[in-house]
Design a protein around this motif. Structure first.
Motif, short mmCIF file in Angstrom:
data_model
loop_
_atom_site.label_atom_id
_atom_site.label_comp_id
_atom_site.label_asym_id
_atom_site.label_seq_id
_atom_site.Cartn_x
_atom_site.Cartn_y
_atom_site.Cartn_z
N GLY A 10 0.81 -1.22 0.00
CA GLY A 10 0.00 0.00 0.00
C GLY A 10 0.84 1.26 0.00
N ILE A 11 0.50 2.17 0.88
CA ILE A 11 1.22 3.45 0.96
C ILE A 11 2.65 3.28 1.41
CG2 ILE A 11 -0.85 4.86 1.28
CD1 ILE A 11 -0.31 4.89 4.28
N TRP A 12 3.00 2.12 1.93
CA TRP A 12 4.34 1.86 2.44
C TRP A 12 5.27 1.30 1.36
CZ3 TRP A 12 4.29 4.46 6.66
CH2 TRP A 12 3.12 4.54 7.42
N GLN A 13 4.82 1.23 0.10
CA GLN A 13 5.64 0.71 -0.98
C GLN A 13 6.85 1.59 -1.26
OE1 GLN A 13 3.29 -0.03 -4.49
NE2 GLN A 13 1.71 -1.07 -3.31
N GLY A 14 6.68 2.87 -1.11
CA GLY A 14 7.76 3.82 -1.39
C GLY A 14 8.02 4.69 -0.18
N ASP A 15 8.55 5.86 -0.44
CA ASP A 15 8.75 6.81 0.66
C ASP A 15 7.40 7.40 1.03
OD1 ASP A 15 11.49 6.39 0.58
OD2 ASP A 15 11.81 8.02 -0.85
N PHE A 16 7.09 7.37 2.28
CA PHE A 16 5.80 7.90 2.74
C PHE A 16 6.05 8.76 3.97
CE2 PHE A 16 2.05 7.72 5.48
CZ PHE A 16 1.10 8.23 4.61
N VAL A 17 5.47 9.93 3.96
CA VAL A 17 5.55 10.83 5.10
C VAL A 17 4.15 10.96 5.67
CG1 VAL A 17 6.11 13.18 5.86
CG2 VAL A 17 7.43 12.11 4.01
N ARG A 18 4.04 10.68 6.95
CA ARG A 18 2.72 10.81 7.60
C ARG A 18 2.21 12.24 7.43
NH1 ARG A 18 1.14 7.09 11.17
NH2 ARG A 18 2.53 5.35 11.46
N PRO A 19 0.92 12.41 7.19
CA PRO A 19 0.38 13.75 6.98
C PRO A 19 0.73 14.73 8.10
CG PRO A 19 -1.25 12.12 6.39
CD PRO A 19 -0.09 11.37 7.01
N ALA A 20 0.65 14.31 9.35
CA ALA A 20 0.98 15.21 10.46
C ALA A 20 2.44 15.62 10.42
CB ALA A 20 0.65 14.54 11.79
N ASP A 21 3.34 14.71 10.04
CA ASP A 21 4.76 15.03 9.94
C ASP A 21 5.01 15.99 8.77
OD1 ASP A 21 5.18 13.34 12.07
OD2 ASP A 21 5.81 11.65 10.81
N TRP A 22 4.31 15.79 7.66
CA TRP A 22 4.47 16.67 6.51
C TRP A 22 4.02 18.08 6.86
CZ3 TRP A 22 1.30 19.75 3.59
CH2 TRP A 22 1.85 20.25 2.41
N ARG A 23 2.84 18.18 7.50
CA ARG A 23 2.32 19.50 7.87
C ARG A 23 3.27 20.20 8.84
NH1 ARG A 23 -2.54 16.55 7.78
NH2 ARG A 23 -2.41 16.19 10.02
N ALA A 24 3.84 19.46 9.78
CA ALA A 24 4.75 20.06 10.76
C ALA A 24 6.02 20.57 10.10
CB ALA A 24 5.09 19.04 11.84
N ALA A 25 6.44 19.95 9.00
CA ALA A 25 7.68 20.33 8.33
C ALA A 25 7.51 21.52 7.39
CB ALA A 25 8.23 19.15 7.55
N GLN A 26 6.27 21.90 7.09
CA GLN A 26 6.04 22.99 6.15
C GLN A 26 6.26 24.33 6.84
OE1 GLN A 26 5.55 22.11 2.89
NE2 GLN A 26 5.97 20.18 3.91
N ASP A 27 6.90 25.24 6.11
CA ASP A 27 7.14 26.58 6.61
C ASP A 27 5.98 27.45 6.13
OD1 ASP A 27 8.35 28.76 7.77
OD2 ASP A 27 9.64 29.18 6.03
N ARG A 28 4.97 27.56 6.98
CA ARG A 28 3.76 28.30 6.61
C ARG A 28 3.64 29.54 7.47
NH1 ARG A 28 -0.65 23.81 7.32
NH2 ARG A 28 0.64 23.44 9.11
N PRO A 29 3.26 30.65 6.86
CA PRO A 29 3.04 31.85 7.67
C PRO A 29 1.82 31.65 8.57
CG PRO A 29 2.36 32.22 5.41
CD PRO A 29 3.03 30.88 5.46
N VAL A 30 1.79 32.37 9.65
CA VAL A 30 0.68 32.24 10.60
C VAL A 30 -0.65 32.52 9.91
CG1 VAL A 30 -0.33 33.19 12.71
CG2 VAL A 30 2.12 32.79 12.58
#
Length: 101
Positions: free
Chosen positions: A68-88
């Protein structure tokens, strides 16, 4: 199969919500069709991430098998969101968008 308590049924003019009644029936049908909750089945097949400790054993197994989603590189959605540099301002609720000038 362990049953869950039915969803709360808010009353509208003294009658339970028809939408919630149908939602509860659909949830029970899905659980009956798979023999376990749909979320557990999706995790077991590798198409969802575990959101509770009850499903972690399934997730660990499919990760090791790279299904499934683990076939390749997978980043958990919460980890992806935390890594994004988003303005407030990007985190503001949609209601506040119309108040911008």
């Amino acid at each position: 199969m362990q049953g869950r308590a039915p969803l709360p049924q808010p009353a509208i003019a003294g009658k339970p919500s028809l939408f919630l009644q149908r939602l509860e029936i659909a949830r029970q049908c899905v659980a009956c069709a798979f023999g376990e909750p749909l979320g557990a089945e999706m995790v077991r097949l590798g198409w969802a991430v575990a959101t509770s400790d009850a499903f972690m054993a399934h997730e660990t197994e499919v990760q090791a098998q790279r299904r499934g989603i683990w076939q390749g590189d997978f980043v958990r959605p919460a980890d992806w969101r935390a890594a994004q540099d988003r303005p407030v301002s990007a985190l503001a609720a949609p209601d506040s968008w119309s108040k911008r000038t």
